[in-house]
Write a protein that holds these residues in place. Structure first.
Motif: not given
Length: 85
Positions: A45-55
């Motif tokens: 979940h943390i990896v997905w959250a960082y991915g969304v934020l960077w996007s």
């Protein structure tokens, strides 16, 4: 062994675990495995959250860049009109 009934750091003799039966050990292993799976899921979940934020930051940066290009074009048009006028 020292005062706390724990083997010393340089003690090479094997010390058996006392007070835990096989069922308790198996139960503890099940709980540890369950906790490990939950932790791994949380990392996903943390990896997905960082991915969304960077996007989102990348999209915002592109939007700012395009806006600055339009503003520069407007300023250039205004300068040419002023020079002509």
């Amino acid at each position: 062994m020292n005062e706390t009934n724990l083997p010393a750091a340089n003690d090479d003799e094997y010390v058996a675990v006392e007070g835990l039966d096989t069922r308790s050990i198996e139960c503890e292993a099940i709980f540890e495995a369950k906790a490990a799976r939950k932790t791994a899921s949380d990392y996903e979940h943390i990896v997905w959250a960082y991915g969304v934020l960077w996007s989102l930051f990348a999209i915002y940066g592109v939007m700012l860049w395009r806006r600055s290009q339009r503003l520069r074009a407007d300023v250039d048009r205004l300068r040419t009109r002023i020079d002509q006028g």
